[in-house]
Design a protein around this motif. Structure first.
Motif, PDB file in Angstrom:
ATOM      1  N   MET A 116      13.281  -0.725   8.995  1.00 20.65           N
ATOM      2  CA  MET A 116      12.040  -0.675   8.216  1.00 20.65           C
ATOM      3  C   MET A 116      11.373   0.689   8.373  1.00 20.65           C
ATOM      4  O   MET A 116      11.363   1.261   9.466  1.00 20.65           O
ATOM      5  CB  MET A 116      11.073  -1.770   8.671  1.00 20.65           C
ATOM      6  N   GLN A 117      10.830   1.192   7.282  1.00 20.61           N
ATOM      7  CA  GLN A 117      10.143   2.475   7.268  1.00 20.61           C
ATOM      8  C   GLN A 117       8.633   2.248   7.314  1.00 20.61           C
ATOM      9  O   GLN A 117       8.121   1.278   6.765  1.00 20.61           O
ATOM     10  CB  GLN A 117      10.509   3.222   5.975  1.00 20.61           C
ATOM     11  N   GLN A 118       7.912   3.144   7.966  1.00 21.11           N
ATOM     12  CA  GLN A 118       6.456   3.121   7.973  1.00 21.11           C
ATOM     13  C   GLN A 118       5.948   4.229   7.049  1.00 21.11           C
ATOM     14  O   GLN A 118       6.421   5.365   7.116  1.00 21.11           O
ATOM     15  CB  GLN A 118       5.915   3.355   9.382  1.00 21.11           C
ATOM     16  N   GLY A 119       4.983   3.903   6.207  1.00 15.72           N
ATOM     17  CA  GLY A 119       4.438   4.929   5.342  1.00 15.72           C
ATOM     18  C   GLY A 119       3.516   4.363   4.295  1.00 15.72           C
ATOM     19  O   GLY A 119       3.176   3.162   4.294  1.00 15.72           O
ATOM     20  N   PHE A 120       3.096   5.215   3.369  1.00 21.36           N
ATOM     21  CA  PHE A 120       2.229   4.808   2.269  1.00 21.36           C
ATOM     22  C   PHE A 120       3.070   4.207   1.157  1.00 21.36           C
ATOM     23  O   PHE A 120       4.180   4.686   0.875  1.00 21.36           O
ATOM     24  CB  PHE A 120       1.454   6.024   1.738  1.00 21.36           C
ATOM     25  N   TYR A 121       2.551   3.179   0.536  1.00 22.15           N
ATOM     26  CA  TYR A 121       3.238   2.589  -0.609  1.00 22.15           C
ATOM     27  C   TYR A 121       2.217   2.089  -1.629  1.00 22.15           C
ATOM     28  O   TYR A 121       1.029   1.953  -1.341  1.00 22.15           O
ATOM     29  CB  TYR A 121       4.187   1.464  -0.179  1.00 22.15           C
ATOM     30  N   ILE A 122       2.715   1.846  -2.844  1.00 21.96           N
ATOM     31  CA  ILE A 122       1.867   1.451  -3.962  1.00 21.96           C
ATOM     32  C   ILE A 122       2.119  -0.015  -4.302  1.00 21.96           C
ATOM     33  O   ILE A 122       3.266  -0.444  -4.458  1.00 21.96           O
ATOM     34  CB  ILE A 122       2.152   2.324  -5.198  1.00 21.96           C
ATOM     35  N   TYR A 123       1.041  -0.756  -4.404  1.00 25.00           N
ATOM     36  CA  TYR A 123       1.102  -2.144  -4.852  1.00 25.00           C
ATOM     37  C   TYR A 123      -0.089  -2.384  -5.773  1.00 25.00           C
ATOM     38  O   TYR A 123      -1.230  -2.153  -5.372  1.00 25.00           O
ATOM     39  CB  TYR A 123       1.077  -3.107  -3.655  1.00 25.00           C
ATOM     40  N   ARG A 124       0.187  -2.777  -6.997  1.00 24.27           N
ATOM     41  CA  ARG A 124      -0.832  -3.020  -8.016  1.00 24.27           C
ATOM     42  C   ARG A 124      -1.725  -1.782  -8.198  1.00 24.27           C
ATOM     43  O   ARG A 124      -2.947  -1.880  -8.315  1.00 24.27           O
ATOM     44  CB  ARG A 124      -1.664  -4.258  -7.686  1.00 24.27           C
ATOM     45  N   ASN A 125      -1.100  -0.639  -8.174  1.00 22.48           N
ATOM     46  CA  ASN A 125      -1.763   0.664  -8.367  1.00 22.48           C
ATOM     47  C   ASN A 125      -2.719   1.028  -7.240  1.00 22.48           C
ATOM     48  O   ASN A 125      -3.486   1.984  -7.370  1.00 22.48           O
ATOM     49  CB  ASN A 125      -2.501   0.699  -9.715  1.00 22.48           C
ATOM     50  N   ASN A 126      -2.676   0.294  -6.145  1.00 21.69           N
ATOM     51  CA  ASN A 126      -3.454   0.637  -4.960  1.00 21.69           C
ATOM     52  C   ASN A 126      -2.533   1.212  -3.889  1.00 21.69           C
ATOM     53  O   ASN A 126      -1.324   0.933  -3.874  1.00 21.69           O
ATOM     54  CB  ASN A 126      -4.181  -0.594  -4.408  1.00 21.69           C
ATOM     55  N   ILE A 127      -3.107   1.998  -2.993  1.00 22.27           N
ATOM     56  CA  ILE A 127      -2.333   2.627  -1.928  1.00 22.27           C
ATOM     57  C   ILE A 127      -2.546   1.882  -0.615  1.00 22.27           C
ATOM     58  O   ILE A 127      -3.685   1.654  -0.194  1.00 22.27           O
ATOM     59  CB  ILE A 127      -2.749   4.100  -1.735  1.00 22.27           C
ATOM     60  N   TYR A 128      -1.438   1.518   0.033  1.00 21.32           N
ATOM     61  CA  TYR A 128      -1.465   0.844   1.329  1.00 21.32           C
ATOM     62  C   TYR A 128      -0.613   1.634   2.312  1.00 21.32           C
ATOM     63  O   TYR A 128       0.175   2.509   1.923  1.00 21.32           O
ATOM     64  CB  TYR A 128      -0.905  -0.583   1.214  1.00 21.32           C
TER      65      TYR A 128
END
Length: 273
Positions: free
Chosen positions: A1-13
């Motif tokens: 598994m990678q740790q980092g920023f990702y996009i879900y429903r145009n939001n950043i997590y």
């Protein structure tokens, strides 16, 4: 598994994700502040990743699944049980039961309709593993889908083989979709229909239908599948509306014929078959 920023429903997590399921990137700094849902620090070079439609469950998706099941209890037969012990089944399977399937089975376990349809969830004691797939849904005796253990993605069975595609539903979306369609088809009154006008031509059917929400009619907004919207009412009506820009249809179930007629009138642009 990678740790980092990702996009879900145009939001950043910020959190864990499967690197091999990444489909694209966007600079975090290009997002507006209200779209950044994490306190994790970022710089100009940091990128947030996007995923293929069929991907491993993300943390905010798990929260959305919980929220959906909570809402769905108000208009269909669900009763979330918190005391289900999956340990014996996990010992039999030899692998942990996925988190999204635990939520789903905790909700449907006491309701026969989800296990009695031609297309149905398998009872817990009939779930099995084959070729690295946890098989949990069948049409009569033939598998339809399963959960690929290695990737956490939805696997589909056709032409006597298992396939894991990048497009289409992911596992929790498939489960919620089947829960909804089984529930609406088992309502006392069930109808299919065609949609017209802007329901056909829109590029975002959920956004189009949001104009028709009021104190009685609501969108199941957490479902988040492009081209599909789910509406429900305080009178336990369920409607599944699909649109691809060229064609749109509706499947709806209710406790009384008058509820479907009133809903069709409210939306307009609906012709029941």
């Amino acid at each position: 598994m990678q740790q980092g920023f990702y996009i879900y429903r145009n939001n950043i997590y910020y959190g864990s994700y499967r690197e091999e399921q990444v489909s694209g990137y966007q600079n975090v700094s290009l997002s507006s502040p209200e779209r950044i849902m994490t306190a994790h620090q970022f710089n100009k070079e940091d990128r947030a990743v996007r995923f293929w439609e069929n991907h491993h469950l993300l943390e905010p998706e798990y929260a959305d699944l919980q929220a959906m099941i909570c809402k769905m209890q108000s208009f269909m037969n669900l009763s979330v049980k918190e005391d289900i012990d999956f340990s014996a089944m996990e010992e039999k399977l030899g692998v942990p039961f996925p988190a999204e399937l635990k939520l789903v089975y905790a909700a449907i376990a006491d309701h026969e309709e989800y296990f009695a349809n031609a297309e149905h969830f398998l009872p817990l004691n009939e779930i099995y593993v084959e070729q690295g797939i946890i098989v949990f849904f069948k049409k009569k005796r033939t598998p339809i889908v399963g959960y690929e253990i290695e990737s956490g993605r939805l696997a589909q069975y056709y032409k006597r083989e298992w396939h894991v595609e990048r497009s289409g539903f992911c596992c929790y979306q498939f489960c919620v979709g089947r829960m909804l369609t089984i529930a609406l088809e088992n309502k006392p009154v069930f109808k299919k229909g065609r949609c017209k006008g802007t329901f056909v031509t829109t590029l975002n059917i959920e956004r189009e239908l949001s104009n028709f929400c009021n104190e009685n009619y609501h969108l199941l907004s957490e479902f988040n599948v492009y081209g599909i919207a789910v509406m429900y009412s305080d009178e336990k009506l369920i409607a599944w509306i699909r649109s691809n820009g060229f064609y749109a249809d509706i499947h709806a179930g209710a406790t009384d014929e008058s509820h479907l007629e009133a809903f069709g009138t409210h939306l307009g642009q609906i012709t029941w078959k």
